[in-house]
Structure formats: C-alpha cells, structure tokens
Design a protein around this motif. Sequence first.
Motif, PDB file in Angstrom:
ATOM      1  N   ILE A 190       1.805   0.020   2.276  1.00 32.50           N
ATOM      2  CA  ILE A 190       0.959  -0.666   1.295  1.00 32.50           C
ATOM      3  C   ILE A 190      -0.156   0.294   0.922  1.00 32.50           C
ATOM      4  CG2 ILE A 190      -0.591  -2.631   0.906  1.00 32.50           C
ATOM      5  CD1 ILE A 190       1.777  -3.126   3.623  1.00 32.50           C
ATOM      6  N   ILE A 191      -0.380   0.425  -0.366  1.00 32.63           N
ATOM      7  CA  ILE A 191      -1.450   1.300  -0.858  1.00 32.63           C
ATOM      8  C   ILE A 191      -2.446   0.454  -1.638  1.00 32.63           C
ATOM      9  CG2 ILE A 191      -2.026   3.265  -2.346  1.00 32.63           C
ATOM     10  CD1 ILE A 191       0.887   4.173  -2.088  1.00 32.63           C
ATOM     11  N   LEU A 192      -3.715   0.564  -1.298  1.00 36.39           N
ATOM     12  CA  LEU A 192      -4.781   0.011  -2.131  1.00 36.39           C
ATOM     13  C   LEU A 192      -5.556   1.198  -2.677  1.00 36.39           C
ATOM     14  CD1 LEU A 192      -4.043  -2.649  -0.741  1.00 36.39           C
ATOM     15  CD2 LEU A 192      -6.463  -3.127  -0.468  1.00 36.39           C
ATOM     16  N   ARG A 205       4.265  10.738  -7.147  1.00 39.73           N
ATOM     17  CA  ARG A 205       3.521  11.636  -6.262  1.00 39.73           C
ATOM     18  C   ARG A 205       2.927  10.868  -5.085  1.00 39.73           C
ATOM     19  NH1 ARG A 205       4.464  16.488  -6.186  1.00 39.73           N
ATOM     20  NH2 ARG A 205       2.364  16.849  -5.356  1.00 39.73           N
ATOM     21  N   MET A 206       2.505   9.630  -5.356  1.00 44.52           N
ATOM     22  CA  MET A 206       1.954   8.797  -4.268  1.00 44.52           C
ATOM     23  C   MET A 206       3.045   8.477  -3.255  1.00 44.52           C
ATOM     24  SD  MET A 206      -0.736   6.055  -5.733  1.00 44.52           S
ATOM     25  CE  MET A 206      -1.160   6.016  -7.434  1.00 44.52           C
ATOM     26  N   GLU A 216      -1.765   9.176   7.411  1.00 48.49           N
ATOM     27  CA  GLU A 216      -3.027   9.890   7.678  1.00 48.49           C
ATOM     28  C   GLU A 216      -3.162  11.139   6.800  1.00 48.49           C
ATOM     29  OE1 GLU A 216      -1.218   8.928  10.375  1.00 48.49           O
ATOM     30  OE2 GLU A 216      -2.546   7.546  11.471  1.00 48.49           O
ATOM     31  N   VAL A 217      -2.159  11.986   6.844  1.00 47.10           N
ATOM     32  CA  VAL A 217      -2.201  13.202   6.032  1.00 47.10           C
ATOM     33  C   VAL A 217      -2.011  12.839   4.555  1.00 47.10           C
ATOM     34  CG1 VAL A 217      -1.124  15.449   5.631  1.00 47.10           C
ATOM     35  CG2 VAL A 217      -1.339  14.577   7.961  1.00 47.10           C
ATOM     36  N   GLY A 218      -1.199  11.829   4.306  1.00 46.58           N
ATOM     37  CA  GLY A 218      -0.904  11.417   2.926  1.00 46.58           C
ATOM     38  C   GLY A 218      -2.152  11.054   2.135  1.00 46.58           C
ATOM     39  N   VAL A 219      -3.058  10.263   2.724  1.00 46.79           N
ATOM     40  CA  VAL A 219      -4.253   9.870   1.962  1.00 46.79           C
ATOM     41  C   VAL A 219      -5.139  11.094   1.667  1.00 46.79           C
ATOM     42  CG1 VAL A 219      -4.280   7.471   2.791  1.00 46.79           C
ATOM     43  CG2 VAL A 219      -5.685   9.180   3.954  1.00 46.79           C
TER      44      VAL A 219
END
Length: 245
Positions: A190-192, A205-206, A216-219
């Motif tokens: 889930i992305i906010l 890309r997200m 963790e690295v993704g954000v």
Amino acid sequence: MMLRVAARSDAGRVREANEDQYAILDLGHGGGTRMIAVADGMGGHRAGDVASSIALKELSEAVRGHSCQDGWLEVLRRGVERANTAVFQMALANEHQAGMGTTLTAVVLDDGHLFLVHVGDSRAYLVRDGDMNPLTRDDSLVEELIRLGDITPDDAKDHPQKNVLTRAVGTRPRVNIQTLSIDLEVGDRIILCSDGLYGLVPDDRMVAALARDGVEVGVERLVDEANQLGGHDNITVVAVEVASL
Ligand code: MG
C-alpha cells in the motif's frame, strides 16, 4: 498480520518549507495493526504546515482513543471530522491562517483488512501482482473536468489549475469524506503519497522501486527520483508491505 512500513518526507528542491506530514501509529498486535496517514497542507504564512500537523494530531488522537469494536471506518471518519473542525476553527481565529486547509488520506490495517478515509488530492494505491490500483479519487478541479469529459488525463498533468482542490480538510465547517474497505493478501503493498510524488514519478516506476528494493529502500529511491525530476513540490510517501496475514 505482519507489516513492513517505511516512510519519507522531503521539502523537495524548490520549496523552502515542508508542509507535508505523515503519521504512523502502532495500534496493537505487535505493530500488526496500524494507522498510516499523509497530509499535504496549504495556506500562506506557512499555515499549511499548521493545518497538516493539526489534522494528523486530531486524527491520531481520535483513532488511538477508540477500539475497533466501533468499526475502523467509523472511527476514521469521526477522526477526519474532528480534524476538520479543529483546522477550520483555528483558521477562523487567526488572521494569518485564514483559509488554510489540508489533504488527508489515512488507512487502518487490521486483521487482513484495509479501511480508508480520504479528502483532497493526496493518494492511496494498492500494488497487487504488479498492478497499481488507485484506492482514492482526487478531490480536484482537473479530476472533475476529466469526469465531465472536458479534458483528458494527459491534459490534466500540465493544467494551470491542477492544484485546485474541490474538497479539503479545514476549509469549510463540514467535510465530505471518501471511504473504502478491502481485504488484503500477502504480498500486497500500500502506498500513500502526496502530489509531489505522483505528479513526477510515473506509476510503473513506483511499482518497480518497491518490488525491486522492498519498502525501506524503495521509499528512499522514490523521493530521490522525484527530486531528480525537479522536486518542485514537497514529496511524501509511506509504503507498507503485508508480510503475512
Ligand atoms: Mg503537494
């Protein structure tokens, strides 16, 4: 439920202040029940900062003070109403904060379910099986124009009024709130995020950043990417991975 949660908020490369805020609340079960929320404040004299802070504080207090027996959607909805009243009254009482408001997108994740409340143009997405599924509709003028068929989604990206909201928390005495609940699956993400992220970094890309690097690295990568693409607005992202149910 076991959840991996990561968040980052950044002023970007143009704005002096960061008026975005996020909140992550542990609501029990060893962090397996959580609320996450994103707010993007607006208003002159740094009032946007005040609006987003107050909204998250009021929502967090409302959610902390209740048990899920009340039903999380109802708890969240009352929290947004409480946030709306607090921001609205403060804006009335302070000349420098007149007209301030904020977006507010929040979810509670509990026992395999997601409960969502939403006002404004921050966004929530569900990433499942590599697909990016929007969970929110923007409360914005361009979204209305798209719905009416006046403009295309492509036109919206560079529209001069793309920042105009049709709804916000704290700008009126009452607020209309989008709500949604869904069942979660293992591996769901889930992305906010605020518009400073999704306005620059494309959906694929997200998905790729979170799939390749984990949350963790993704954000971190996503915020870096938004900054590399101009960083013209504040950038906030919270990502959650459902590690087990
Ligand atoms: Mg913004």
